[in-house]
Design a protein around this motif. Sequence first.
Motif, PDB file in Angstrom:
ATOM      1  N   GLN A  35      28.875  33.482  35.974  1.00  0.00           N
ATOM      2  CA  GLN A  35      28.883  32.527  37.080  1.00  0.00           C
ATOM      3  C   GLN A  35      29.547  33.197  38.298  1.00  0.00           C
ATOM      4  OE1 GLN A  35      31.421  29.159  36.029  1.00  0.00           O
ATOM      5  NE2 GLN A  35      31.798  28.726  37.946  1.00  0.00           N
ATOM      6  N   TYR A  36      28.899  32.718  39.321  1.00  0.00           N
ATOM      7  CA  TYR A  36      29.679  34.227  40.295  1.00  0.00           C
ATOM      8  C   TYR A  36      31.257  33.271  41.344  1.00  0.00           C
ATOM      9  CZ  TYR A  36      25.377  36.149  41.904  1.00  0.00           C
ATOM     10  OH  TYR A  36      24.375  37.220  41.836  1.00  0.00           O
ATOM     11  N   LEU A  37      32.146  33.825  41.656  1.00  0.00           N
ATOM     12  CA  LEU A  37      33.439  33.290  42.507  1.00  0.00           C
ATOM     13  C   LEU A  37      32.921  33.608  43.324  1.00  0.00           C
ATOM     14  CD1 LEU A  37      36.684  35.290  40.390  1.00  0.00           C
ATOM     15  CD2 LEU A  37      35.367  32.290  40.977  1.00  0.00           C
ATOM     16  N   GLN A  38      32.424  34.591  43.800  1.00  0.00           N
ATOM     17  CA  GLN A  38      32.178  34.562  45.600  1.00  0.00           C
ATOM     18  C   GLN A  38      30.610  35.141  45.424  1.00  0.00           C
ATOM     19  OE1 GLN A  38      34.915  36.423  47.697  1.00  0.00           O
ATOM     20  NE2 GLN A  38      33.292  38.343  48.194  1.00  0.00           N
ATOM     21  N   ALA A  44      35.321  34.156  52.819  1.00  0.00           N
ATOM     22  CA  ALA A  44      36.440  34.848  51.418  1.00  0.00           C
ATOM     23  C   ALA A  44      38.428  33.758  51.518  1.00  0.00           C
ATOM     24  CB  ALA A  44      36.393  36.462  51.682  1.00  0.00           C
ATOM     25  N   LYS A  45      37.957  32.802  51.110  1.00  0.00           N
ATOM     26  CA  LYS A  45      38.698  32.186  51.458  1.00  0.00           C
ATOM     27  C   LYS A  45      40.282  32.946  50.178  1.00  0.00           C
ATOM     28  CE  LYS A  45      37.064  28.405  50.629  1.00  0.00           C
ATOM     29  NZ  LYS A  45      36.715  26.620  50.831  1.00  0.00           N
ATOM     30  N   TYR A  46      39.757  33.476  49.500  1.00  0.00           N
ATOM     31  CA  TYR A  46      40.815  33.635  47.816  1.00  0.00           C
ATOM     32  C   TYR A  46      41.132  35.089  47.217  1.00  0.00           C
ATOM     33  CZ  TYR A  46      39.618  28.837  47.800  1.00  0.00           C
ATOM     34  OH  TYR A  46      39.594  27.250  47.435  1.00  0.00           O
ATOM     35  N   TYR A 104      44.412  32.265  41.498  1.00  0.00           N
ATOM     36  CA  TYR A 104      43.472  32.629  42.922  1.00  0.00           C
ATOM     37  C   TYR A 104      44.389  31.928  43.052  1.00  0.00           C
ATOM     38  CZ  TYR A 104      41.008  27.770  43.435  1.00  0.00           C
ATOM     39  OH  TYR A 104      41.324  26.379  42.567  1.00  0.00           O
ATOM     40  N   THR A 105      44.914  32.277  44.928  1.00  0.00           N
ATOM     41  CA  THR A 105      45.731  32.109  45.719  1.00  0.00           C
ATOM     42  C   THR A 105      44.332  32.467  46.893  1.00  0.00           C
ATOM     43  OG1 THR A 105      47.685  31.923  46.667  1.00  0.00           O
ATOM     44  CG2 THR A 105      47.135  33.935  46.182  1.00  0.00           C
ATOM     45  N   THR A 106      45.792  31.865  48.451  1.00  0.00           N
ATOM     46  CA  THR A 106      44.557  31.873  49.443  1.00  0.00           C
ATOM     47  C   THR A 106      45.867  32.601  50.299  1.00  0.00           C
ATOM     48  OG1 THR A 106      46.150  30.005  50.507  1.00  0.00           O
ATOM     49  CG2 THR A 106      43.854  29.260  49.938  1.00  0.00           C
ATOM     50  N   LEU A 107      44.872  32.805  51.271  1.00  0.00           N
ATOM     51  CA  LEU A 107      45.646  34.333  51.980  1.00  0.00           C
ATOM     52  C   LEU A 107      46.887  33.201  52.694  1.00  0.00           C
ATOM     53  CD1 LEU A 107      45.604  37.276  54.111  1.00  0.00           C
ATOM     54  CD2 LEU A 107      44.201  36.299  55.669  1.00  0.00           C
ATOM     55  N   GLU A 108      46.812  32.611  53.022  1.00  0.00           N
ATOM     56  CA  GLU A 108      47.636  31.554  53.233  1.00  0.00           C
ATOM     57  C   GLU A 108      49.024  31.592  52.520  1.00  0.00           C
ATOM     58  OE1 GLU A 108      49.547  27.040  55.323  1.00  0.00           O
ATOM     59  OE2 GLU A 108      46.966  27.702  54.671  1.00  0.00           O
ATOM     60  N   GLY A 109      48.917  30.740  51.363  1.00  0.00           N
ATOM     61  CA  GLY A 109      49.848  31.260  50.074  1.00  0.00           C
ATOM     62  C   GLY A 109      50.315  32.252  49.941  1.00  0.00           C
ATOM     63  N   ARG A 110      49.578  34.097  50.137  1.00  0.00           N
ATOM     64  CA  ARG A 110      50.246  35.011  49.926  1.00  0.00           C
ATOM     65  C   ARG A 110      50.706  35.065  50.937  1.00  0.00           C
ATOM     66  NH1 ARG A 110      47.547  40.310  48.091  1.00  0.00           N
ATOM     67  NH2 ARG A 110      48.654  41.446  49.284  1.00  0.00           N
TER      68      ARG A 110
END
Length: 187
Positions: A35-38, A44-46, A104-110
């Motif tokens: 399965q692909y994550l991306q 590329a959100k995560y 996983y986290t978003t760039l905003e979260g990071r």
Amino acid sequence: MDRLRNHIEEIAELTDQEYENVKTFFTLRRVKRNQYLQQEGDLAKYEFLVLSGIFRMFYLDEEGKEHIIQFAGQNWWMADYQAYFNQKPATLHILCMADAEVLYTTLEGRETLSANFHKMEHFFRVKLTNGYVAQQRRIVSLLSGSPQQRYEEFGQLYPHLMQKIPKKYIAEYLGVSRETLSRLYSG
């Protein structure tokens, strides 16, 4: 989620209250083999932290040939960082090689975590720096190391992956043919 805390605390100690806040920025995802994550073209959100399983990150050239950028096992972080930090479509694929779990986290979260918790900013900086150093080491190895040297270095750095990744992918990662890898493996 305790695995996340243990992972972070290898670098930065957190209070219970800090950790309770930090973990709200992460989401658990179970991923099946193949399965692909991306995929190339996805936004590329995560950024992903591998809790279990193995992934390979690669790009496809114009002829459709796969070029492996990295493998990622337990406690490894991965993303198409060029796309992730610029919030652009991915150029790299991330494929699950064995059933896995990731956070996983978003760039905003990071960015929020880094702004609100100096400890997390330090953590992310150390992780990114270590990844950068590993990539430089790999580039130097590809440019100047013999196939034998690249194989031995891979085995020393990632002995746990040698037994779990099919030899054809190790050969591809090392930039050698499957036949060359067989000679190195048996020699």
